[in-house]
Design a protein around this motif. Structure first.
Motif, mmCIF file in Angstrom:
data_model
loop_
_atom_site.group_PDB
_atom_site.id
_atom_site.type_symbol
_atom_site.label_atom_id
_atom_site.label_comp_id
_atom_site.label_asym_id
_atom_site.label_seq_id
_atom_site.Cartn_x
_atom_site.Cartn_y
_atom_site.Cartn_z
ATOM 1 N N ALA A 1 -25.604 29.284 -34.571
ATOM 2 C CA ALA A 1 -25.577 30.685 -35.029
ATOM 3 C C ALA A 1 -26.931 31.372 -34.833
ATOM 4 O O ALA A 1 -27.011 32.599 -34.791
ATOM 5 C CB ALA A 1 -25.155 30.749 -36.493
ATOM 6 N N ASP A 2 -27.995 30.573 -34.710
ATOM 7 C CA ASP A 2 -29.319 31.130 -34.419
ATOM 8 C C ASP A 2 -29.424 31.590 -32.970
ATOM 9 O O ASP A 2 -30.316 32.363 -32.627
ATOM 10 C CB ASP A 2 -30.415 30.073 -34.655
ATOM 11 C CG ASP A 2 -30.709 29.866 -36.121
ATOM 12 O OD1 ASP A 2 -30.300 30.735 -36.931
ATOM 13 O OD2 ASP A 2 -31.333 28.845 -36.464
ATOM 14 N N ARG A 3 -28.526 31.063 -32.127
ATOM 15 C CA ARG A 3 -28.641 31.341 -30.697
ATOM 16 C C ARG A 3 -27.552 32.268 -30.157
ATOM 17 O O ARG A 3 -27.627 32.737 -29.026
ATOM 18 C CB ARG A 3 -28.627 30.026 -29.909
ATOM 19 C CG ARG A 3 -29.865 29.187 -30.172
ATOM 20 C CD ARG A 3 -29.902 27.920 -29.339
ATOM 21 N NE ARG A 3 -28.923 26.933 -29.758
ATOM 22 C CZ ARG A 3 -27.866 26.570 -29.042
ATOM 23 N NH1 ARG A 3 -27.658 27.088 -27.868
ATOM 24 N NH2 ARG A 3 -27.037 25.657 -29.510
ATOM 25 N N THR A 4 -26.494 32.501 -30.950
ATOM 26 C CA THR A 4 -25.431 33.398 -30.497
ATOM 27 C C THR A 4 -24.778 34.023 -31.728
ATOM 28 O O THR A 4 -24.927 33.512 -32.838
ATOM 29 C CB THR A 4 -24.399 32.638 -29.624
ATOM 30 O OG1 THR A 4 -23.596 33.581 -28.911
ATOM 31 C CG2 THR A 4 -23.510 31.724 -30.448
ATOM 32 N N ALA A 5 -24.088 35.159 -31.538
ATOM 33 C CA ALA A 5 -23.513 35.882 -32.681
ATOM 34 C C ALA A 5 -22.151 35.296 -33.056
ATOM 35 O O ALA A 5 -21.114 35.707 -32.539
ATOM 36 C CB ALA A 5 -23.394 37.361 -32.347
ATOM 37 N N VAL A 6 -22.178 34.322 -33.960
ATOM 38 C CA VAL A 6 -20.940 33.650 -34.375
ATOM 39 C C VAL A 6 -20.234 34.498 -35.432
ATOM 40 O O VAL A 6 -20.781 34.751 -36.502
ATOM 41 C CB VAL A 6 -21.247 32.237 -34.940
ATOM 42 C CG1 VAL A 6 -19.969 31.578 -35.438
ATOM 43 C CG2 VAL A 6 -21.921 31.372 -33.881
#
Ligand code: ZN
Length: 151
Positions: A120-125
């Motif tokens: 979630a830190d790397r993509t908009a989950v």
């Protein structure tokens, strides 16, 4: 953001699975060996080009990547674009409504929560779900929504 495939589908969902193996499956062997075995099921038996999952979580909480996150996975029939699939090792004989701890280890609980945060830190989950929300299956052997609401 993480994008998948040549069409660059943005990853917005994580779907959780299990390997449907008994607790002592391949005991003493590395997660890499287990990954190779799961990959064999997917490639040799199902005819896929690679392992279907993007991440694996072993009984001791260790993790390994599977298919690259930038490639569309194979975890839910008709629902793979923009999805990262995570597989927990275990879950044989589980039902969709089992509590997490009936089929999985505490170390896997921690590792899964950590991996969800890290992705979630790397993509908009916008959604984290279980395979059983998309098919009449037990997989992953618990209700993801209910499990996530616990602290
Ligand atoms: Zn599944």
């Amino acid at each position: 953001m993480i994008y998948q495939g040549t069409a660059r589908y943005p990853v917005s969902e994580i779907v959780i699975h299990c390997s449907a193996t008994p607790p002592g499956w391949m005991k003493g062997q590395s997660l890499a060996a287990k990954r190779a075995e799961i990959r064999r099921w997917h490639v040799d038996q199902r005819g896929w080009r690679d392992i279907g999952y993007h991440h694996l979580i072993d009984r001791d909480g260790s993790t390994l990547p599977g298919r690259p996150e930038t490639e569309i996975g194979a975890g839910v029939e008709g629902h793979n674009r923009g999805v990262i699939h995570i597989c927990l090792v275990g879950g044989a004989g589980s039902t969709a409504d089992d509590p997490f701890e009936k089929n999985f280890a505490a170390a896997q609980d921690l590792a899964l929560r950590g991996l969800l945060t890290e992705i979630a830190d790397r993509t908009a989950v916008s959604r984290v779900s279980g395979h059983n929300e998309y098919a009449a299956k037990a997989c992953p052997g618990f209700r993801v929504l209910k499990w996530r609401s616990r602290t």
